[in-house]
Design a protein around this motif. Structure first.
Motif, short mmCIF file in Angstrom:
data_model
loop_
_atom_site.label_atom_id
_atom_site.label_comp_id
_atom_site.label_asym_id
_atom_site.label_seq_id
_atom_site.Cartn_x
_atom_site.Cartn_y
_atom_site.Cartn_z
N MET A 224 0.84 -1.21 0.00
CA MET A 224 0.00 0.00 0.00
C MET A 224 0.87 1.25 0.00
O MET A 224 0.59 2.23 -0.70
CB MET A 224 -0.92 0.00 1.23
CG MET A 224 -1.77 1.25 1.33
SD MET A 224 -2.19 1.71 3.01
CE MET A 224 -0.64 2.29 3.66
N VAL A 225 1.95 1.23 0.80
CA VAL A 225 2.88 2.37 0.85
C VAL A 225 3.46 2.61 -0.55
O VAL A 225 3.58 3.76 -1.00
CB VAL A 225 4.00 2.08 1.88
CG1 VAL A 225 5.11 3.12 1.79
CG2 VAL A 225 3.42 2.05 3.29
N ASP A 226 3.79 1.53 -1.24
CA ASP A 226 4.31 1.63 -2.60
C ASP A 226 3.25 2.20 -3.54
O ASP A 226 3.52 3.09 -4.36
CB ASP A 226 4.74 0.22 -3.04
CG ASP A 226 5.42 0.22 -4.39
OD1 ASP A 226 5.93 1.29 -4.81
OD2 ASP A 226 5.46 -0.83 -5.04
N LEU A 227 2.02 1.70 -3.40
CA LEU A 227 0.89 2.14 -4.23
C LEU A 227 0.68 3.66 -4.10
O LEU A 227 0.45 4.36 -5.09
CB LEU A 227 -0.37 1.39 -3.79
CG LEU A 227 -1.56 1.35 -4.74
CD1 LEU A 227 -1.23 0.53 -5.97
CD2 LEU A 227 -2.77 0.77 -4.04
N LEU A 228 0.77 4.15 -2.89
CA LEU A 228 0.57 5.59 -2.64
C LEU A 228 1.68 6.41 -3.31
O LEU A 228 1.42 7.47 -3.87
CB LEU A 228 0.53 5.86 -1.14
CG LEU A 228 -0.70 5.34 -0.41
CD1 LEU A 228 -0.54 5.46 1.09
CD2 LEU A 228 -1.95 6.08 -0.86
N TRP A 229 2.90 5.89 -3.24
CA TRP A 229 4.01 6.63 -3.87
C TRP A 229 3.85 6.64 -5.39
O TRP A 229 4.26 7.60 -6.06
CB TRP A 229 5.37 6.03 -3.48
CG TRP A 229 6.49 6.83 -4.06
CD1 TRP A 229 7.23 6.54 -5.17
CD2 TRP A 229 6.98 8.10 -3.59
NE1 TRP A 229 8.13 7.54 -5.42
CE2 TRP A 229 8.00 8.51 -4.47
CE3 TRP A 229 6.63 8.92 -2.51
CZ2 TRP A 229 8.70 9.71 -4.31
CZ3 TRP A 229 7.33 10.12 -2.35
CH2 TRP A 229 8.34 10.50 -3.24
N LEU A 230 3.23 5.58 -5.94
CA LEU A 230 3.01 5.53 -7.39
C LEU A 230 2.15 6.71 -7.85
O LEU A 230 2.28 7.19 -8.97
CB LEU A 230 2.33 4.22 -7.79
CG LEU A 230 3.18 2.96 -7.76
CD1 LEU A 230 2.42 1.80 -8.38
CD2 LEU A 230 4.50 3.15 -8.50
N VAL A 231 1.24 7.18 -6.98
CA VAL A 231 0.41 8.34 -7.31
C VAL A 231 1.17 9.63 -7.01
O VAL A 231 1.12 10.59 -7.78
CB VAL A 231 -0.93 8.31 -6.52
CG1 VAL A 231 -1.78 9.52 -6.86
CG2 VAL A 231 -1.69 7.02 -6.81
#
Lengths: 226, 87
Positions: free
Chosen positions: A210-217
């Protein structure tokens, strides 16, 4: 896991045929040799604890609000935001994105390794994931230090307020995620997941993804689109 | 759970897509098409993480749908604000 299981899977050209002779194989994990996948999670099962998924949902909602407010304020002050974004180092943003993606990859591999009973390999993958997280932390702190030394702090303008708010909030999530990964690594090392119950590890892994997913945005929003 | 080989391929694809998105940051003029391409790349990477790294491919539809819809929805909001700005 028995050697027979391992060898049968490798003879089928299985992609989990990593040389793990020295690895401590702890527990028999069901391996689906026909589809070349580790068949631990049955179809329709949510990985990890349900409570963690509600927590992830809450975090995603909070960030969605922040992203939306950032986008609206940017649309009202396009020049200010374009100037601020142009002052950021795209190489730092790129390096951090690559680091977090790699970290997520290592965590996904570690979960698969634990499911396959290869705790030694899982520990190495988790340490690689934590190292990638540490790399992110160092790059981000260097970035903050550089911006502040140039006189750009949270009081400079609306762009820097949002920049520090969004990235620092995410930064705290990365630090928490790293602590969770360290805890999971210690548990894997002790063989805590060798009984086949890896829900705790899956929960921690999903939080990290999820932390990675947020950084993708965050990456395109703050660094790319200007 | 994806195989190691599939995970590795997805990881490399995501790294490549990220480099392509970063290349677009160097373009002198921002356009709606460029924004669309960059955010589409983000949506693809997010879908890979949700389905294969989070292992939600075979999870209940409710949770998979929520996670899969997250980045496209946020991307739509971002695109809309840029569209208003350009207009």
């Amino acid at each position: 896991m028995s050697q027979q299981l391992l060898s049968s899977s490798t003879s089928d050209g299985n992609s989990i045929d990593i040389a793990a002779q020295d690895d401590e194989v702890t527990e028999a994990a069901p391996i689906n040799t026909e589809s070349n996948t580790i068949a631990y999670a049955p179809k329709g099962r949510l990985p990890g604890d349900l409570a963690m998924w509600f927590f992830i949902l809450a975090e995603l909602t909070a960030f969605a609000l922040l992203f939306s407010i950032y986008a609206v304020v940017r649309a009202k002050n396009p020049e200010m935001f374009a100037e601020g974004q142009a002052g950021l180092d795209i190489r730092a943003g790129l390096a951090n994105t690559l680091a977090l993606l790699s970290s997520s990859f290592f965590v996904a591999c570690a979960v698969a390794s634990v499911e396959a009973g290869r705790k030694g390999r899982a520990c190495i993958e988790l340490i690689a994931a934590i190292s990638m997280g540490a790399f992110y932390v160092v790059v981000k702190l260097t970035e903050y230090s550089h911006s502040i030394s140039l006189g750009y702090d949270i009081t400079t303008n609306a762009f820097y307020q949002f920049y520090y708010l969004l990235t620092a909030f995410h930064f705290l999530h990365v630090v928490l995620g790293m602590l969770i990964l360290i805890y999971i690594t210690l548990r894997v090392h002790k063989g805590a997941y060798s009984d086949g119950n890896i829900q705790g590890m899956e929960s921690g892994a999903c939080y990290w993804h999820m932390v990675d997913l947020l950084w993708l945005v965050l990456f395109p929003l703050v660094y790319v689109l200007h | 759970m994806p195989t190691y080989r599939l995970s590795t391929i997805l990881w490399l694809v995501m790294l490549a897509l990220t480099c392509i998105a970063a290349y677009f940051a160097e373009q002198p003029q921002l356009s709606l098409t460029l924004i669309g391409v960059v955010l589409f790349i983000t949506v693809i990477k997010a879908a890979m993480i949700v389905d294969y790294f989070m292992c939600l491919r075979d999870a209940p539809l409710f949770w998979r749908g929520l996670l899969m819809a997250y980045v496209p929805l946020v991307s739509l909001i971002i695109t809309a604000t840029y569209a208003i700005d350009f207009s």
